[in-house]
Design a protein around this motif. Structure first.
Motif, PDB file in Angstrom:
ATOM      1  N   TYR A  84       1.171  12.843 -19.124  1.00  0.00           N
ATOM      2  CA  TYR A  84       2.132  13.370 -18.386  1.00  0.00           C
ATOM      3  C   TYR A  84       1.624  12.890 -16.894  1.00  0.00           C
ATOM      4  N   LYS A  85       0.100  12.319 -16.488  1.00  0.00           N
ATOM      5  CA  LYS A  85      -0.425  12.473 -14.621  1.00  0.00           C
ATOM      6  C   LYS A  85      -0.098  10.672 -15.416  1.00  0.00           C
ATOM      7  N   MET A  86      -0.110   9.662 -16.474  1.00  0.00           N
ATOM      8  CA  MET A  86       0.593   8.683 -15.901  1.00  0.00           C
ATOM      9  C   MET A  86       1.329   8.731 -15.508  1.00  0.00           C
ATOM     10  N   ALA A  87       2.695   8.886 -16.502  1.00  0.00           N
ATOM     11  CA  ALA A  87       4.439   9.283 -15.611  1.00  0.00           C
ATOM     12  C   ALA A  87       4.448   9.260 -14.173  1.00  0.00           C
ATOM     13  N   GLU A  88       3.417  10.056 -13.780  1.00  0.00           N
ATOM     14  CA  GLU A  88       3.633  10.810 -11.804  1.00  0.00           C
ATOM     15  C   GLU A  88       3.495   9.540 -11.313  1.00  0.00           C
ATOM     16  N   ILE A  89       1.344   9.028 -11.991  1.00  0.00           N
ATOM     17  CA  ILE A  89       1.580   7.756 -11.183  1.00  0.00           C
ATOM     18  C   ILE A  89       2.484   6.788 -11.006  1.00  0.00           C
ATOM     19  N   PHE A  90       2.903   6.412 -12.141  1.00  0.00           N
ATOM     20  CA  PHE A  90       4.288   5.517 -12.192  1.00  0.00           C
ATOM     21  C   PHE A  90       5.048   5.921 -11.090  1.00  0.00           C
ATOM     22  N   SER A  91       5.843   6.900 -11.559  1.00  0.00           N
ATOM     23  CA  SER A  91       6.991   7.178 -10.424  1.00  0.00           C
ATOM     24  C   SER A  91       6.437   6.634  -8.931  1.00  0.00           C
ATOM     25  N   ASP A  92       5.196   7.346  -8.714  1.00  0.00           N
ATOM     26  CA  ASP A  92       4.671   7.171  -7.268  1.00  0.00           C
ATOM     27  C   ASP A  92       5.487   5.658  -6.992  1.00  0.00           C
ATOM     28  N   MET A  93       4.266   4.800  -8.254  1.00  0.00           N
ATOM     29  CA  MET A  93       4.191   3.800  -7.146  1.00  0.00           C
ATOM     30  C   MET A  93       5.786   2.736  -7.909  1.00  0.00           C
ATOM     31  N   MET A  94       6.525   3.304  -8.527  1.00  0.00           N
ATOM     32  CA  MET A  94       7.814   3.119  -8.478  1.00  0.00           C
ATOM     33  C   MET A  94       9.176   3.385  -6.999  1.00  0.00           C
ATOM     34  N   GLN A  95       8.054   4.631  -6.648  1.00  0.00           N
ATOM     35  CA  GLN A  95       9.218   4.636  -5.203  1.00  0.00           C
ATOM     36  C   GLN A  95       8.123   4.091  -4.129  1.00  0.00           C
ATOM     37  N   GLY A  96       7.539   2.929  -4.703  1.00  0.00           N
ATOM     38  CA  GLY A  96       6.659   2.765  -3.038  1.00  0.00           C
ATOM     39  C   GLY A  96       5.769   3.614  -2.182  1.00  0.00           C
ATOM     40  N   LYS A  97       5.171   4.964  -3.353  1.00  0.00           N
ATOM     41  CA  LYS A  97       4.379   5.789  -2.488  1.00  0.00           C
ATOM     42  C   LYS A  97       2.494   4.916  -3.103  1.00  0.00           C
ATOM     43  N   GLU A  98       2.055   5.596  -2.208  1.00  0.00           N
ATOM     44  CA  GLU A  98       0.470   5.353  -2.851  1.00  0.00           C
ATOM     45  C   GLU A  98       0.182   6.431  -4.051  1.00  0.00           C
ATOM     46  N   TYR A  99      -0.419   5.990  -4.749  1.00  0.00           N
ATOM     47  CA  TYR A  99      -0.095   6.950  -5.948  1.00  0.00           C
ATOM     48  C   TYR A  99      -2.502   6.420  -6.421  1.00  0.00           C
ATOM     49  N   ASP A 100      -2.680   7.684  -7.693  1.00  0.00           N
ATOM     50  CA  ASP A 100      -4.019   8.088  -7.815  1.00  0.00           C
ATOM     51  C   ASP A 100      -4.851   6.770  -8.390  1.00  0.00           C
ATOM     52  N   GLU A 101      -5.532   6.407  -7.952  1.00  0.00           N
ATOM     53  CA  GLU A 101      -5.655   4.754  -8.805  1.00  0.00           C
ATOM     54  C   GLU A 101      -7.430   5.388  -9.861  1.00  0.00           C
ATOM     55  N   ASP A 102      -7.070   6.237  -9.813  1.00  0.00           N
ATOM     56  CA  ASP A 102      -8.629   7.110 -11.250  1.00  0.00           C
ATOM     57  C   ASP A 102      -7.853   6.703 -12.296  1.00  0.00           C
ATOM     58  N   ILE A 103      -6.639   6.784 -12.817  1.00  0.00           N
ATOM     59  CA  ILE A 103      -6.601   6.063 -13.926  1.00  0.00           C
ATOM     60  C   ILE A 103      -5.992   4.685 -14.575  1.00  0.00           C
ATOM     61  N   ASP A 104      -6.840   3.673 -14.794  1.00  0.00           N
ATOM     62  CA  ASP A 104      -6.441   2.900 -15.439  1.00  0.00           C
ATOM     63  C   ASP A 104      -5.015   2.170 -15.628  1.00  0.00           C
ATOM     64  N   LEU A 105      -4.086   1.908 -14.801  1.00  0.00           N
ATOM     65  CA  LEU A 105      -2.736   1.490 -15.914  1.00  0.00           C
ATOM     66  C   LEU A 105      -2.952   0.143 -16.221  1.00  0.00           C
ATOM     67  N   GLY A 106      -3.900  -0.545 -16.237  1.00  0.00           N
ATOM     68  CA  GLY A 106      -3.820  -1.463 -17.103  1.00  0.00           C
ATOM     69  C   GLY A 106      -2.752  -2.617 -17.116  1.00  0.00           C
ATOM     70  N   ASP A 107      -2.472  -3.344 -17.685  1.00  0.00           N
ATOM     71  CA  ASP A 107      -0.555  -4.249 -17.652  1.00  0.00           C
ATOM     72  C   ASP A 107       0.539  -3.534 -16.355  1.00  0.00           C
ATOM     73  N   ILE A 108       0.634  -2.148 -16.810  1.00  0.00           N
ATOM     74  CA  ILE A 108       1.014  -1.440 -15.980  1.00  0.00           C
ATOM     75  C   ILE A 108       1.510  -2.064 -14.576  1.00  0.00           C
ATOM     76  N   GLU A 109       0.608  -2.455 -14.344  1.00  0.00           N
ATOM     77  CA  GLU A 109       0.689  -2.544 -12.548  1.00  0.00           C
ATOM     78  C   GLU A 109       1.351  -3.411 -12.384  1.00  0.00           C
ATOM     79  N   ALA A 110       1.834  -4.363 -13.075  1.00  0.00           N
ATOM     80  CA  ALA A 110       2.401  -6.054 -13.336  1.00  0.00           C
ATOM     81  C   ALA A 110       4.219  -5.398 -12.931  1.00  0.00           C
ATOM     82  N   LEU A 111       4.123  -3.765 -12.616  1.00  0.00           N
ATOM     83  CA  LEU A 111       5.986  -3.492 -12.468  1.00  0.00           C
ATOM     84  C   LEU A 111       5.294  -3.230 -11.018  1.00  0.00           C
ATOM     85  N   GLN A 112       5.315  -2.971 -10.374  1.00  0.00           N
ATOM     86  CA  GLN A 112       4.901  -2.880  -9.168  1.00  0.00           C
ATOM     87  C   GLN A 112       5.827  -3.591  -8.189  1.00  0.00           C
TER      88      GLN A 112
END
Length: 144
Positions: A89-117
């Motif tokens: 759930y936390k990863m989904a929240e971080i991903f949603s924030d990233m898709m909205q161009g918001k600052e997001y919690d970087e405590d969890i490593d997103l790995g390849d997912i960051e390529a979708l920024q």
């Protein structure tokens, strides 16, 4: 690394997940099943997950859609496998924030997912990138 090189690397990662999807297929016997689609562009996903003792043990997807949608599903299933439900759930929240161009919690490593920024710069494509994540959240909520 320059912006152009980073952008090219991100495109390569997305295309790799699209052409060589991880966790493609479906699970049987007692797995959660979620079917979702994006009617505006035709992307569709069939997500299956096995959740035991509060942990996502397995996740697979099938479907069809654009490279962003299918790459995101591949990345998402890879990222949540072995994680507890709260972390998923936390990863989904971080991903949603990233898709909205918001600052997001970087405590969890997103790995390849960051390529979708970069998708956040193209509002029409955000629904493509978030489809698998919304399916995962829906499945986990239905399982509670």
């Amino acid at each position: 690394m320059s912006f152009n090189n980073l952008d090219a690397l991100y495109r390569q990662v997305i295309m790799d997940h699209y052409k060589n999807p991880r966790n493609k297929g479906s699970l049987e016997d007692g797995s959660l099943t979620v079917d979702m689609n994006n009617p505006t562009c035709g992307d569709r996903i069939h997500l299956t997950m096995t959740v035991k003792d509060g942990k996502v043990e397995e996740a697979k997807f099938d479907g069809e859609g654009c490279s962003i949608s299918m790459a995101s599903a591949s990345m998402m299933t890879q990222a949540i496998k072995g994680k507890d439900v709260e972390t998923a759930y936390k990863m989904a929240e971080i991903f949603s924030d990233m898709m909205q161009g918001k600052e997001y919690d970087e405590d969890i490593d997103l790995g390849d997912i960051e390529a979708l920024q970069g998708v956040s710069k193209f509002p029409a494509r955000i629904k493509c990138a978030t489809l698998a994540w919304k399916a995962m959240e829906k499945g986990l909520k239905e399982n509670e």
